[in-house]
Scaffold this active site. Structure first.
Site, PDB file in Angstrom:
ATOM      1  N   ASP A  40     -34.831   1.609  14.620  1.00 34.99           N
ATOM      2  CA  ASP A  40     -35.807   0.513  14.595  1.00 34.99           C
ATOM      3  C   ASP A  40     -37.237   1.058  14.623  1.00 34.99           C
ATOM      4  O   ASP A  40     -37.494   2.130  15.183  1.00 34.99           O
ATOM      5  CB  ASP A  40     -35.558  -0.402  15.809  1.00 34.99           C
ATOM      6  CG  ASP A  40     -36.250  -1.750  15.661  1.00 34.99           C
ATOM      7  OD1 ASP A  40     -36.651  -2.100  14.526  1.00 34.99           O
ATOM      8  OD2 ASP A  40     -36.384  -2.459  16.679  1.00 34.99           O
ATOM      9  N   GLU A  51     -28.637 -10.549  10.359  1.00 36.20           N
ATOM     10  CA  GLU A  51     -29.860 -11.339  10.574  1.00 36.20           C
ATOM     11  C   GLU A  51     -31.026 -10.850   9.710  1.00 36.20           C
ATOM     12  O   GLU A  51     -32.009 -11.563   9.523  1.00 36.20           O
ATOM     13  CB  GLU A  51     -30.284 -11.282  12.052  1.00 36.20           C
ATOM     14  CG  GLU A  51     -29.362 -12.044  13.005  1.00 36.20           C
ATOM     15  CD  GLU A  51     -28.014 -11.367  13.207  1.00 36.20           C
ATOM     16  OE1 GLU A  51     -27.977 -10.118  13.267  1.00 36.20           O
ATOM     17  OE2 GLU A  51     -26.994 -12.078  13.277  1.00 36.20           O
ATOM     18  N   HIS A  79     -39.740   2.313   5.628  1.00 39.09           N
ATOM     19  CA  HIS A  79     -38.317   2.444   5.286  1.00 39.09           C
ATOM     20  C   HIS A  79     -38.054   3.735   4.511  1.00 39.09           C
ATOM     21  O   HIS A  79     -37.048   4.412   4.715  1.00 39.09           O
ATOM     22  CB  HIS A  79     -37.848   1.226   4.481  1.00 39.09           C
ATOM     23  CG  HIS A  79     -37.952  -0.069   5.241  1.00 39.09           C
ATOM     24  ND1 HIS A  79     -37.560  -0.191   6.554  1.00 39.09           N
ATOM     25  CD2 HIS A  79     -38.400  -1.303   4.872  1.00 39.09           C
ATOM     26  CE1 HIS A  79     -37.765  -1.446   6.957  1.00 39.09           C
ATOM     27  NE2 HIS A  79     -38.281  -2.131   5.965  1.00 39.09           N
ATOM     28  N   GLU A  89     -23.107   4.658  27.066  1.00 40.54           N
ATOM     29  CA  GLU A  89     -24.375   5.018  27.710  1.00 40.54           C
ATOM     30  C   GLU A  89     -25.527   4.621  26.778  1.00 40.54           C
ATOM     31  O   GLU A  89     -25.483   4.885  25.575  1.00 40.54           O
ATOM     32  CB  GLU A  89     -24.430   6.533  27.966  1.00 40.54           C
ATOM     33  CG  GLU A  89     -23.409   7.030  28.960  1.00 40.54           C
ATOM     34  CD  GLU A  89     -23.640   6.485  30.370  1.00 40.54           C
ATOM     35  OE1 GLU A  89     -24.812   6.338  30.772  1.00 40.54           O
ATOM     36  OE2 GLU A  89     -22.636   6.215  31.066  1.00 40.54           O
ATOM     37  N   ARG A 111     -44.875  -2.182   4.865  1.00 39.73           N
ATOM     38  CA  ARG A 111     -43.649  -1.921   5.627  1.00 39.73           C
ATOM     39  C   ARG A 111     -42.656  -1.017   4.892  1.00 39.73           C
ATOM     40  O   ARG A 111     -41.962  -0.212   5.513  1.00 39.73           O
ATOM     41  CB  ARG A 111     -42.955  -3.252   5.966  1.00 39.73           C
ATOM     42  CG  ARG A 111     -43.741  -4.128   6.938  1.00 39.73           C
ATOM     43  CD  ARG A 111     -42.996  -5.443   7.180  1.00 39.73           C
ATOM     44  NE  ARG A 111     -41.619  -5.217   7.611  1.00 39.73           N
ATOM     45  CZ  ARG A 111     -41.247  -4.987   8.869  1.00 39.73           C
ATOM     46  NH1 ARG A 111     -42.130  -4.987   9.838  1.00 39.73           N
ATOM     47  NH2 ARG A 111     -39.971  -4.793   9.151  1.00 39.73           N
ATOM     48  N   LEU A 153     -17.378  15.328  10.139  1.00 43.58           N
ATOM     49  CA  LEU A 153     -18.255  14.302  10.705  1.00 43.58           C
ATOM     50  C   LEU A 153     -18.034  13.022   9.894  1.00 43.58           C
ATOM     51  O   LEU A 153     -17.933  13.077   8.670  1.00 43.58           O
ATOM     52  CB  LEU A 153     -19.723  14.747  10.593  1.00 43.58           C
ATOM     53  CG  LEU A 153     -20.816  13.690  10.811  1.00 43.58           C
ATOM     54  CD1 LEU A 153     -20.794  13.168  12.254  1.00 43.58           C
ATOM     55  CD2 LEU A 153     -22.200  14.266  10.485  1.00 43.58           C
TER      56      LEU A 153
HETATM   57  C1  IPE Z   1     -31.920  -4.147  14.454  1.00 46.41           C
HETATM   58  O1  IPE Z   1     -33.280  -4.112  14.255  1.00 46.41           O
HETATM   59  C2  IPE Z   1     -31.196  -4.018  13.125  1.00 46.41           C
HETATM   60  C3  IPE Z   1     -31.283  -2.720  12.481  1.00 46.41           C
HETATM   61  C4  IPE Z   1     -31.817  -1.642  12.993  1.00 46.41           C
HETATM   62  C5  IPE Z   1     -30.698  -2.644  11.175  1.00 46.41           C
HETATM   63  P1  IPE Z   1     -34.143  -5.449  14.083  1.00 46.41           P
HETATM   64  O2  IPE Z   1     -35.544  -5.020  13.893  1.00 46.41           O
HETATM   65  O3  IPE Z   1     -33.550  -6.304  13.037  1.00 46.41           O
HETATM   66  O4  IPE Z   1     -33.933  -6.167  15.489  1.00 46.41           O
HETATM   67  P2  IPE Z   1     -34.813  -7.217  16.268  1.00 46.41           P
HETATM   68  O5  IPE Z   1     -35.132  -8.311  15.292  1.00 46.41           O
HETATM   69  O6  IPE Z   1     -36.046  -6.519  16.721  1.00 46.41           O
HETATM   70  O7  IPE Z   1     -33.977  -7.659  17.415  1.00 46.41           O
HETATM   71  C1  IPE Z   2     -35.744  -0.894  11.223  1.00 48.63           C
HETATM   72  O1  IPE Z   2     -37.123  -1.039  11.187  1.00 48.63           O
HETATM   73  C2  IPE Z   2     -35.116  -0.988   9.838  1.00 48.63           C
HETATM   74  C3  IPE Z   2     -34.346  -2.228   9.613  1.00 48.63           C
HETATM   75  C4  IPE Z   2     -34.106  -3.166  10.488  1.00 48.63           C
HETATM   76  C5  IPE Z   2     -33.794  -2.399   8.275  1.00 48.63           C
HETATM   77  P1  IPE Z   2     -37.816  -2.462  11.136  1.00 48.63           P
HETATM   78  O2  IPE Z   2     -37.994  -2.853   9.715  1.00 48.63           O
HETATM   79  O3  IPE Z   2     -37.094  -3.434  11.977  1.00 48.63           O
HETATM   80  O4  IPE Z   2     -39.231  -2.116  11.765  1.00 48.63           O
HETATM   81  P2  IPE Z   2     -40.039  -2.946  12.845  1.00 48.63           P
HETATM   82  O5  IPE Z   2     -39.111  -3.220  13.989  1.00 48.63           O
HETATM   83  O6  IPE Z   2     -40.464  -4.215  12.166  1.00 48.63           O
HETATM   84  O7  IPE Z   2     -41.172  -2.082  13.233  1.00 48.63           O
HETATM   85 MG    MG Z   3     -37.214  -3.976  13.940  1.00 49.79          MG
END
Ligand code: IPE
Ligand code: IPE
Ligand code: MG
Length: 235
Positions: A15, A62, A32, A202, A28, A126
Site C-alpha cells: 500500500d 473494492e 504503481h 504475526e 498516482r 518459491l
Molecule cells: C489494500 O489497499 C488493497 C491492496 C493493496 C491491493 P487499499 O489502498 O485498497 O486499502 P484501503 O482502501 O486503504 O483500506
Molecule cells: C497500493 O497503493 C496499490 C493498490 C491498492 C492497487 P494505493 O494505490 O492504494 O496507494 P495509496 O494508498 O492511495 O497511497
Molecule cells: Mg491504498
C-alpha cells in the site's frame, strides 16, 4: 538474521503507491510503476533468503471503486508484469499463482495470468501468489457456496462441516496460512485480506510506502518476525 525462524509464508498488503507519487508531484500511476519494481525486488529477496510462499495483495474486490483510468492502468501493468516474468520465474524455479475472482478480470489479463500459472506449475522453490480481484469475504462466500452445493447434493453431511473442511474450500488450500503479514504505508488495517487465514498470523506494520519498500526493509520485517514468540493460545 536468525534464519532458524524464517517465516514459511509471507503475505504483503502493498500500500502507498498513490501517496508516494503525490509526495513527488506525480500522478498516482507513477507510484504503481515504481511499485512493480519493488515487487520484482521483493520476489528476488524472498527467493534469496528461502521464503517458500510469498502472497502479494495487488488488486482488491473494492479497488474497482477507483476511477476507470487508474483501474485500466493497473490492469495494463499487471498484464505486462505477468507477460515479462516467464523466463525469470522458470530459470529461478518460481511458481506463479493467482487467487481471487480471476474470471472477472479483463480477458487478456486473465489469459496472461492463466498462461504463467500453467507454464510455472512445476516450479517449487518459491510460490508467488498475486491476489487479484481478491477479497477475504468474497473468498469465504465462494467457499461456502461450494460447500452448500456439496451438502445439497448429499456428498457431505452438515455435521461434517468443520474448520478443516472450510479451509479446503478456500482458493488455495494447498498453501499454508501466512506466518507473517506485512502492511506498508502506515495504515493499520487488514482491508479485507485473507480474513480466514490470518487468524494467528504475526502482523508487521511499517510507515514506509510500498515504492520505498526495498529488500533491506523486507529483511527488517523478517528480523522482527524472528524475535516474535508465537503462542497460538497456549502458554
Ligand atoms: C489494500 O489497499 C488493497 C491492496 C493493496 C491491493 P487499499 O489502498 O485498497 O486499502 P484501503 O482502501 O486503504 O483500506
Ligand atoms: C497500493 O497503493 C496499490 C493498490 C491498492 C492497487 P494505493 O494505490 O492504494 O496507494 P495509496 O494508498 O492511495 O497511497
Ligand atoms: Mg491504498
Amino acid at each position: 538474521m536468525n534464519l532458524s525462524k524464517l517465516p514459511v509464508h509471507v503475505a504483503i498488503i502493498m500500500d502507498g503507491n498513490g501517496r508516494w507519487a503525490k509526495k513527488r508531484g506525480l500522478s498516482r500511476v507513477h507510484g504503481h510503476v515504481e511499485g512493480v519494481k519493488r515487487v520484482e525486488e521483493i520476489v528476488r529477496a524472498a527467493k534469496e533468503v528461502g521464503i517458500k510462499y510469498l502472497t502479494l495483495f495487488a488488486f482488491s474486490t473494492e479497488n474497482w471503486r477507483r476511477p476507470p483510468e487508474e483501474v485500466n492502468f493497473l490492469m495494463g501493468l499487471l498484464k505486462s508484469y505477468v507477460e515479462s516474468k516467464r523466463d525469470e520465474f522458470l530459470s529461478n524455479d518460481i511458481r506463479f499463482n493467482a487467487m481471487g475472482r480471476l474470471k472477472r478480470l479483463p480477458n487478456e489479463v486473465y489469459e496472461a495470468v492463466k498462461a504463467l500459472m500453467e507454464d510455472t506449475r512445476h516450479c517449487e522453490s518459491l510460490v508467488v501468489t498475486l491476489a487479484l480481484n481478491y477479497g477475504g469475504r468474497a473468498e469465504m462466500v465462494d467457499a461456502f457456496k461450494k460447500l452448500a452445493k456439496e451438502v445439497a447434493s448429499g456428498r457431505i453431511e452438515p455435521k461434517q462441516v468443520d474448520e478443516e473442511l472450510i479451509s479446503k474450500h478456500l482458493y488455495c488450500p494447498w498453501i499454508p496460512e501466512p506466518d507473517l503479514l506485512i502492511r506498508t504505508s502506515g495504515e493499520m488495517r487488514i482491508s479485507n485480506f485473507m480474513l480466514w487465514q490470518l487468524s494467528y498470523t504475526e502482523l508487521y506494520f511499517t510507515p514506509t510506502l510500498w515504492p520505498d519498500f526495498t529488500k533491506e526493509e523486507f529483511y527488517k520485517a523478517l528480523e522482527d518476525y524472528s524475535r516474535r514468540e508465537r503462542r497460538f493460545g497456549g502458554i
